[in-house]
Design a protein around this motif. Structure first.
Motif, mmCIF file in Angstrom:
data_model
loop_
_atom_site.group_PDB
_atom_site.id
_atom_site.type_symbol
_atom_site.label_atom_id
_atom_site.label_comp_id
_atom_site.label_asym_id
_atom_site.label_seq_id
_atom_site.Cartn_x
_atom_site.Cartn_y
_atom_site.Cartn_z
ATOM 1 N N PHE B 24 0.830 -1.204 0.000
ATOM 2 C CA PHE B 24 0.000 0.000 0.000
ATOM 3 C C PHE B 24 0.870 1.262 0.000
ATOM 4 O O PHE B 24 0.648 2.182 -0.798
ATOM 5 N N ILE B 25 1.876 1.292 0.876
ATOM 6 C CA ILE B 25 2.762 2.463 0.975
ATOM 7 C C ILE B 25 3.536 2.666 -0.330
ATOM 8 O O ILE B 25 3.581 3.775 -0.870
ATOM 9 N N PHE B 26 4.116 1.578 -0.859
ATOM 10 C CA PHE B 26 4.905 1.696 -2.090
ATOM 11 C C PHE B 26 4.034 2.138 -3.269
ATOM 12 O O PHE B 26 4.449 2.960 -4.086
ATOM 13 N N LEU B 27 2.821 1.594 -3.355
ATOM 14 C CA LEU B 27 1.926 1.981 -4.452
ATOM 15 C C LEU B 27 1.506 3.445 -4.319
ATOM 16 O O LEU B 27 1.378 4.152 -5.317
ATOM 17 N N PHE B 28 1.316 3.882 -3.088
ATOM 18 C CA PHE B 28 0.908 5.268 -2.840
ATOM 19 C C PHE B 28 1.989 6.238 -3.343
ATOM 20 O O PHE B 28 1.691 7.205 -4.044
ATOM 21 N N ILE B 29 3.263 5.937 -3.018
ATOM 22 C CA ILE B 29 4.367 6.804 -3.471
ATOM 23 C C ILE B 29 4.506 6.711 -5.001
ATOM 24 O O ILE B 29 4.722 7.727 -5.672
#
Lengths: 167, 167
Positions: B24-29
């Motif tokens: 989720f974090i990596f996709l958000f960035i």
């Protein structure tokens, strides 16, 4: 569970072999198409071929990886039919199938997507030509090959659970 | 099997949630990076952004699909912790996780490969610029997101076999 009966296992094995043979055929045609894709510019006389693009080189690598893997798996299947034993006995065979199908299906979709991504943009800049047509057809066949391998991967994931269940 | 003990299941559940949060974090960035990627040509004053390329639009679609899926799965996990029950009980939950992770991981790798394939070729034609740098970084983060989801997919495939085993 009724699903673990020998006849059901034979059906899955046959379906799996069929999927591998189909993948093999589609990858073979995809390989030929991208390898022969050439185009000469009418004005400059400049020739373009797949090796001019890193992306198509990557695509051809994934086709070859998938091709060799399916050849190996078909060899294993023939050995099993002839000798009546699996090449890798016990958990090893199931884990090899599971991880093999999973990893190879990721390779195939990545090669196909990369090929499509570039071909679509190349086509927008210039009118459709023999090179981009062949590259597009090759990426499409690779995508179909991926779909068969993804189905095989679903089968081998379920085979893993049945195997654990019946042991 | 010792692997089916509740403590082992809790460990897998926690590992799975951690993988989803990381994805989720990596996709958000990755989403922010590709959305803000812009470049103005110094000579012509022409602006380029992600929406000028079908391939980057596809990439952003796969990021959004992965993002929404992980948000949903995290919501399910929070519900499970709060209520003590799984949202989808019985086989449904395990099958949803299994197919969900499998399909989403294929989407993520395809978006990342398409993005990389185009970025590599765009960079060869022109010197490295802010636009291709951001697109490259976005595709890299998407690839890391894919790796986490592929790990989650391996977990949920094994969970399927453990589940069948313990029932």
């Amino acid at each position: 569970m009724a699903d673990s009966s020998p006849s059901s296992t034979t059906v899955s094995r046959t379906a799996l072999l069929l999927l591998r043979v189909l993948t093999f055929i589609f990858l073979f045609i995809a390989l030929i198409l991208i390898a022969v894709a050439k185009q000469t510019d009418d004005n400059t006389g400049e020739k373009i071929k797949f090796s001019d693009f890193y992306t198509y080189r990557y695509m051809i690598s994934t086709i070859i990886i998938g091709f060799v893997y399916n050849l190996l798996q078909m060899g294993f299947s023939i050995f099993t039919v002839v000798s009546g034993n699996r090449v890798l006995s016990g958990d090893g065979g199931y884990l090899f199938d599971f991880f093999g199908d999973k990893i190879i299906s990721y390779f195939l979709i990545s090669g196909s997507s990369a090929g499509f991504g570039l071909t679509v943009e190349l086509r927008r800049g210039a009118p459709s030509n023999s090179f981009t047509d062949k590259a597009h057809a090759s990426a499409s066949l690779l995508l179909i090959g991926f779909l068969f391998t993804a189905m095989a991967s679903t089968f081998t994931s379920f085979a893993l659970s049945k195997k654990t269940n019946s042991s």
